[in-house]
Enzyme design. Sequence first.
Site, short mmCIF file in Angstrom:
data_model
loop_
_atom_site.label_atom_id
_atom_site.label_comp_id
_atom_site.label_asym_id
_atom_site.label_seq_id
_atom_site.Cartn_x
_atom_site.Cartn_y
_atom_site.Cartn_z
N LYS A 97 0.84 -1.18 0.00
CA LYS A 97 0.00 0.00 0.00
C LYS A 97 0.89 1.25 0.00
O LYS A 97 2.07 1.18 0.21
CB LYS A 97 -0.91 0.02 1.24
CG LYS A 97 -2.04 -1.00 1.11
CD LYS A 97 -2.99 -1.02 2.31
CE LYS A 97 -3.56 0.30 2.72
NZ LYS A 97 -4.27 1.02 1.64
N GLU A 106 -2.77 4.91 7.22
CA GLU A 106 -3.51 3.68 6.89
C GLU A 106 -3.07 2.51 7.77
O GLU A 106 -3.89 1.72 8.22
CB GLU A 106 -3.30 3.32 5.42
CG GLU A 106 -4.00 4.25 4.45
CD GLU A 106 -3.65 4.00 3.00
OE1 GLU A 106 -4.47 4.38 2.14
OE2 GLU A 106 -2.58 3.45 2.70
C1 A5P Z 1 -3.03 4.98 -0.45
O1 A5P Z 1 -1.93 5.39 0.25
C2 A5P Z 1 -2.87 3.57 -0.89
O2 A5P Z 1 -2.49 2.69 0.09
C3 A5P Z 1 -4.10 3.13 -1.62
O3 A5P Z 1 -4.86 2.26 -0.84
C4 A5P Z 1 -3.70 2.54 -2.86
O4 A5P Z 1 -2.81 3.43 -3.52
C5 A5P Z 1 -4.86 2.16 -3.77
O5 A5P Z 1 -5.29 3.23 -4.53
P1 A5P Z 1 -6.28 3.04 -5.74
O6 A5P Z 1 -7.53 2.46 -5.19
O7 A5P Z 1 -6.47 4.42 -6.30
O8 A5P Z 1 -5.59 2.14 -6.73
#
Ligand code: A5P
Length: 226
Positions: A97, A106
Amino acid sequence: MPDLEREKSDAAARAVAMVQSGMRVGLGTGSTAAYAVKLLGAKVRAGLAITGVPTSERTRALAEAERIPLSDFTQGVSIDLTIDGADEADRQLRLIKGGGGALLREKVVASVSKRVVIISDSTKVVDRLGRFPLPVEVVRFAWPVVAARLSDLGAKPKLRAAPGDTPFVTDEGHYILDAGFGAIDDPERLSSVIDGIPGVVGHGLFIGLAHALVIGRAGGVDVIER
Ligand code: A5P
């Protein structure tokens, strides 16, 4: 060609169906999680009583626009259910992530969640993690030091840039190194090695945190439970 937006919204809808009145809900970041926040907003406006804990300022703004009541950890440090996206996931529910830059918040939110549901389109499920460069969040002062250590570990780290070619700065005021490792043989080991580098405040390997992975696919969703 898969309809990725449909897959994302179908996965989000399945996860949002798990939310019950009275829950404190972790609100993830990214385009897939945004579908879930919007669906939750519609349910809140129809009477669902929840409190959201956003994982980024971007998600906070979206949740406020959706009129979802929000709280933070000063009002309690546990969360019933978190719905978040991922950049990569394997079938053991190990994740990369941080593509959206929100990995630190997160991970904190996931760590105190009774249940973490990851929503994804079908392109993000991999046999081995590592195709997606691993985001590593670092204190600004230390970024060249951490970059050198990541290079020693076999990565090709790049300082993430924001528009205008200035470094990207996270919600917590740090920089991000995107560390391309290629296929990662031992994610658990790499996770603990990177955690031990002075200057690192977090990284995007999420291991043992996700309880379910909801994958959108043509005509439905697949759910993998841990
Ligand atoms: C945010 O920091 C990330 O951990 C997101 O969960 C990840 O980039 C997924 O993003 P999308 O849903 O836009 O692909």
